[in-house]
Design an enzyme around this catalytic site. Structure first.
Site, short mmCIF file in Angstrom:
data_model
loop_
_atom_site.label_atom_id
_atom_site.label_comp_id
_atom_site.label_asym_id
_atom_site.label_seq_id
_atom_site.Cartn_x
_atom_site.Cartn_y
_atom_site.Cartn_z
N ARG A 101 0.84 -1.19 0.00
CA ARG A 101 0.00 0.00 0.00
C ARG A 101 0.88 1.25 0.00
NH1 ARG A 101 -5.50 0.36 1.73
NH2 ARG A 101 -5.39 -1.85 2.08
N THR A 105 -0.90 7.66 -0.87
CA THR A 105 -2.19 7.60 -1.58
C THR A 105 -3.08 6.47 -1.07
OG1 THR A 105 -1.35 6.07 -3.22
CG2 THR A 105 -1.05 8.42 -3.67
N ASP A 196 -1.55 -11.78 11.55
CA ASP A 196 -0.78 -11.45 10.36
C ASP A 196 0.11 -12.63 10.00
OD1 ASP A 196 1.58 -10.50 8.78
OD2 ASP A 196 0.47 -8.63 8.87
N ASP A 199 3.94 -11.89 9.62
CA ASP A 199 4.59 -11.67 10.92
C ASP A 199 4.74 -12.97 11.68
OD1 ASP A 199 4.99 -8.97 10.62
OD2 ASP A 199 3.14 -8.40 11.65
N1 URA Z 1 -3.31 -10.69 5.93
C1 URA Z 1 -2.97 -11.37 7.05
O1 URA Z 1 -1.82 -11.76 7.22
N2 URA Z 1 -3.91 -11.59 7.98
C2 URA Z 1 -5.19 -11.17 7.84
O2 URA Z 1 -6.02 -11.41 8.71
C3 URA Z 1 -5.52 -10.46 6.66
C4 URA Z 1 -4.56 -10.23 5.73
#
Ligand code: URA
Length: 206
Positions: A101, A105, A196, A199
């Site tokens: 992203r 913008t 995530d 992560d």
């Molecule tokens: N990307 C991720 O890693 N987890 C989510 O819940 C949504 C997008």
């Protein structure tokens, strides 16, 4: 709808390991790899085969081989699925798709894209978290521009919003997922989800 949610005990077991907040990066990576085997199994279940007759030590027999397969890993979380694909399909060709992203913008911006020739190949797009569907829709469009006709997305968790987006943009792209979750939250996380994925794979949680 072109969505298959796998209802196999092994898939559900490894998905539970991935969802569990106590799972640290090393077992997380192992569970992602093991779950991906079950997704690849389903995603290639109807792949075309070519016949090559061979001989066992005892007699001739019809043999079958997979045609060219290309995997496209959507960076970075798709990397967590790649080892399983390479293990099951050792001569797979691999492309990479990176989207981020734009901070100013807020528009999605391509920062890396590299594909081998896709014409005539079975294409597997590795997009573990199908959230809004923006990245997957973009990767599928790019794959089609490069000649792909037979595309399946492999997802660990899909949100209804992402599935709907894919159905609108690419009704021909099959989706194989380990779970269809409830919803996206205000921060575009899938709920209940697993957090995530990047992560958790790479140990970069705050
Ligand atoms: N990307 C991720 O890693 N987890 C989510 O819940 C949504 C997008």
């Amino acid at each position: 709808m072109n969505l298959t949610v796998i209802d196999h005990p092994l898939t559900r077991h490894y998905l539970t390991v991935l969802r569990d907040r106590r799972t640290s990066p090393e077992p997380f990576r192992a569970a992602a790899r093991r779950l991906t085997y079950t997704l690849v199994h389903e995603a290639t279940a109807r792949a075309p085969l070519y016949q090559e007759d061979i001989e066992t030590p005892l007699e001739p027999v019809a043999g079958y081989h997979m045609p060219g397969v290309v995997a496209i890993a959507v960076l970075r979380a798709g990397l967590g699925m790649l080892d399983a694909v390479v293990d099951l399909i050792p001569d797979v060709k691999v492309g990479f798709a990176g989207l981020q992203r734009d901070e100013e913008t807020a528009q999605p911006m391509e920062y890396y894209f590299k594909l081998p020739d896709l014409s005539g190949s079975v294409v597997l797009i590795l997009e573990p978290m199908l959230a809004t569907g923006g990245s997957l829709s973009w990767a599928a469009a790019k794959a089609k521009t490069s000649g792909a006709r037979d595309i399946t997305a492999l997802c660990v968790v899909a949100a209804p919003e992402g599935v709907r987006r894919m159905y609108q943009d690419h009704p021909d792209v099959r989706i194989v997922a380990a779970a269809l979750d409830r919803e996206l939250d205000a921060h575009y996380y899938i709920r209940p989800g697993l957090g995530d994925m990047g992560d958790r794979l790479f140990g970069t949680l705050g």
